[in-house]
Design an enzyme around this catalytic site. Structure first.
Site, PDB file in Angstrom:
ATOM      1  NE  ARG A 137      -3.910  -2.105   2.223  1.00 17.95           N
ATOM      2  CZ  ARG A 137      -3.811  -3.449   2.242  1.00 17.95           C
ATOM      3  NH1 ARG A 137      -2.648  -4.035   2.475  1.00 17.95           N
ATOM      4  NH2 ARG A 137      -4.874  -4.193   2.027  1.00 17.95           N
ATOM      5  CG  HIS A 162      -1.077  -5.654  -4.302  1.00 17.79           C
ATOM      6  ND1 HIS A 162      -0.011  -5.522  -3.458  1.00 17.79           N
ATOM      7  CD2 HIS A 162      -1.871  -6.640  -3.763  1.00 17.79           C
ATOM      8  CE1 HIS A 162      -0.140  -6.380  -2.453  1.00 17.79           C
ATOM      9  NE2 HIS A 162      -1.255  -7.058  -2.593  1.00 17.79           N
ATOM     10  CG  HIS A 235      -0.251 -11.492  -4.022  1.00 15.90           C
ATOM     11  ND1 HIS A 235      -1.256 -12.273  -3.518  1.00 15.90           N
ATOM     12  CD2 HIS A 235      -0.270 -10.356  -3.303  1.00 15.90           C
ATOM     13  CE1 HIS A 235      -1.868 -11.613  -2.551  1.00 15.90           C
ATOM     14  NE2 HIS A 235      -1.295 -10.449  -2.389  1.00 15.90           N
ATOM     15  CG  ASP A 306      -3.171  -8.090   5.125  1.00 21.89           C
ATOM     16  OD1 ASP A 306      -2.097  -8.147   4.510  1.00 21.89           O
ATOM     17  OD2 ASP A 306      -4.248  -7.731   4.593  1.00 21.89           O
ATOM     18  CD  GLU A 371       1.913 -10.238  -0.370  1.00 19.40           C
ATOM     19  OE1 GLU A 371       1.960  -9.048  -0.713  1.00 19.40           O
ATOM     20  OE2 GLU A 371       0.957 -10.694   0.280  1.00 19.40           O
TER      21      GLU A 371
HETATM   22  C1  BGC Z   1      -2.506  -7.634   1.096  1.00 14.81           C
HETATM   23  C2  BGC Z   1      -3.925  -7.821   1.541  1.00 14.81           C
HETATM   24  C3  BGC Z   1      -4.780  -7.874   0.327  1.00 14.81           C
HETATM   25  C4  BGC Z   1      -4.325  -9.017  -0.536  1.00 14.81           C
HETATM   26  C5  BGC Z   1      -5.112  -9.046  -1.780  1.00 14.81           C
HETATM   27  C6  BGC Z   1      -2.125  -8.807   0.268  1.00 14.81           C
HETATM   28  O1  BGC Z   1      -0.838  -8.641  -0.201  1.00 14.81           O
HETATM   29  O2  BGC Z   1      -1.633  -7.481   2.173  1.00 14.81           O
HETATM   30  O3  BGC Z   1      -4.337  -6.797   2.388  1.00 14.81           O
HETATM   31  O4  BGC Z   1      -6.115  -8.017   0.647  1.00 14.81           O
HETATM   32  O5  BGC Z   1      -2.992  -8.846  -0.845  1.00 14.81           O
HETATM   33  O6  BGC Z   1      -5.154 -10.288  -2.298  1.00 14.81           O
END
Ligand code: BGC
Length: 411
Positions: A137, A162, A235, A306, A371
């Site tokens: 973010r 992302h 991801h 998260d 990640e």
């Molecule tokens: C984020 C999550 C997000 C997800 C989406 C992750 O990398 O940290 O907050 O909802 O990606 O698939």
């Protein structure tokens, strides 16, 4: 009577001695034969091991599907000598499937995903994809660089996530197969100046390499013609079991003494908190389900884990970031990286609405992401390691995923 016995062959002492000698000789011969056989087996094994190491990884190309703009997306199937198979499409650089051995040597898929390209295009929560230009973010999608303000696409409760609306996960990459002892797939993409609001033309290369040692390496490189920010990652959603129910029975170790607490929109507050004594302590192999139900503000903000963990890095070389294992299958996944941090996302937003590969329903927390990356919101947090890339500089990042089983030595 005695004479009869004496002359009977059975009681001939000479004959007995000869028999004894024969017996010893055959014993010796037997031992010699066995050791000869063992030695040649060993040599054979060495030869075949060497063949394994030297044998090239196979890469096959097939058509994956056609995109809405009529461009064709391909699927590259990489297979190593041990039988590990990784499938990657050049749409989003997505790893669509990845097999790894269990404790009995059975290779099964360890990542979530879809069977067809259409599903990836319609609704992909970033399954297996390359994430960029900035993974994670950026608060309110705003940052400034060299005195200029930039506004990025906002796509996650008021923040940029992302790479924006059409991130690197939704573009078609140019693919090139590089076969050798290790098989590589080279993906390149030119992200144009202004794309999703980012400054500078960014030339990006991602190389996926499968080794005969059951490793998947990901090498990222980028160059720009204007100062910009870059934070690339992959991801993949891992689930080391075959049935893909939740990941709460997996065990995780993160080589990190600190993590980044977040606000309720998941932007780091700027502090680095000690994991000790909190549910965020994964400094020893710990069941993911153990502390996830704890009453904790940070867990409530994330709906589970998260968050970004700050790795205990000592040198510039690769850090052993994480070890994920699953006791029933015996599968182990170790992650090494050149990045300073790792985001552990426990699949909190998976809610059973997605039907994935082989018609499996992906329920709550049926997969988890690890990640490797720089800290979230770094462009706005000057105390965090820099994510700025300037013209003439080269962005370089490497992550290695190594699959093994629990009987192997796990650090
Ligand atoms: C984020 C999550 C997000 C997800 C989406 C992750 O990398 O940290 O907050 O909802 O990606 O698939």
């Amino acid at each position: 009577m005695f004479a009869r016995l004496y002359h009977n062959k059975l009681y001939d002492p000479m004959q007995l001695n000869v028999k004894k000698i024969n017996f010893h000789l055959s014993k010796l011969l037997f031992i010699f034969l066995i050791s000869f056989l063992l030695q040649s087996c060993k040599n054979e094994m060495k030869k075949s091991d060497m063949a394994n190491i030297a044998a090239p990884v196979k890469i096959e190309k097939s058509i994956f599907g056609v995109l809405p703009d009529q461009q064709q997306a391909d699927l590259f199937t990489m297979t190593n000598k041990k039988g590990m198979q990784v499938k990657i499409t050049n749409y989003g650089g997505i790893i669509t499937s990845w097999t790894a051995p269990d404790k009995n040597g059975l290779y099964e898929d360890i990542v979530l995903g879809y069977d067809s390209l259409d599903h990836y295009v319609k609704n992909n929560p970033y399954f297996g994809a390359i994430i960029g230009r900035y993974g994670n973010r950026i608060a309110k999608g705003k940052f400034s660089l060299d005195g200029k303000n930039y506004s990025l696409a906002v796509n996650n409760i008021g923040n940029h996530l992302h790479g924006g609306i059409v991130g690197f996960d939704k573009v078609l990459w140019t693919a090139q197969i590089m076969e050798g002892e290790e098989g590589s797939l080279k993906l390149t993409y030119l992200s144009k100046d202004g794309e999703e609001g980012y400054p500078g033309n960014l030339q990006v290369t991602v190389i996926y390499t499968l080794t005969n040692d059951n490793e998947l390496k990901i090498d990222y490189e980028a160059e720009t013609d204007q100062a910009t920010v870059v934070n690339l990652t992959n991801h993949s959603y891992f689930n080391l079991t075959a049935n893909k129910t939740d990941i709460l029975g997996h065990e995780l170790k993160l080589h990190a003494d600190k993590f980044l607490p977040v606000d309720k929109t998941l932007i780091p507050t700027g502090e680095l908190l000690d994991v000790k004594g909190t549910p965020f302590d994964f400094s020893g192999q710990k069941l993911i389900g153990k502390d996830i139900p704890a009453e904790d503000e940070q867990l409530a903000f994330g709906g589970g884990y998260d968050h970004c963990w700050v790795l205990n890095t000592s040198t510039d070389s690769l850090t052993h970031a994480a070890t994920l294992s699953e006791p029933i299958s015996g599968r182990v996944l170790e992650i090494y990286t050149s990045e300073p941090a790792i985001q552990f996302y426990s699949g909190n937003f998976l809610d059973g609405s997605i039907i994935g590969k082989n018609k499996v329903v992906y329920g709550h927390r049926s997969g988890l992401c690890l990640e490797t990356q720089h800290y979230p919101d770094s462009p706005n947090q000057k105390a965090f390691p820099s994510v700025t890339l300037k013209p003439g500089e080269k962005y370089k990042s490497r992550t290695i995923h190594k699959c093994s089983v629990l009987t192997d030595k796990v650090e």
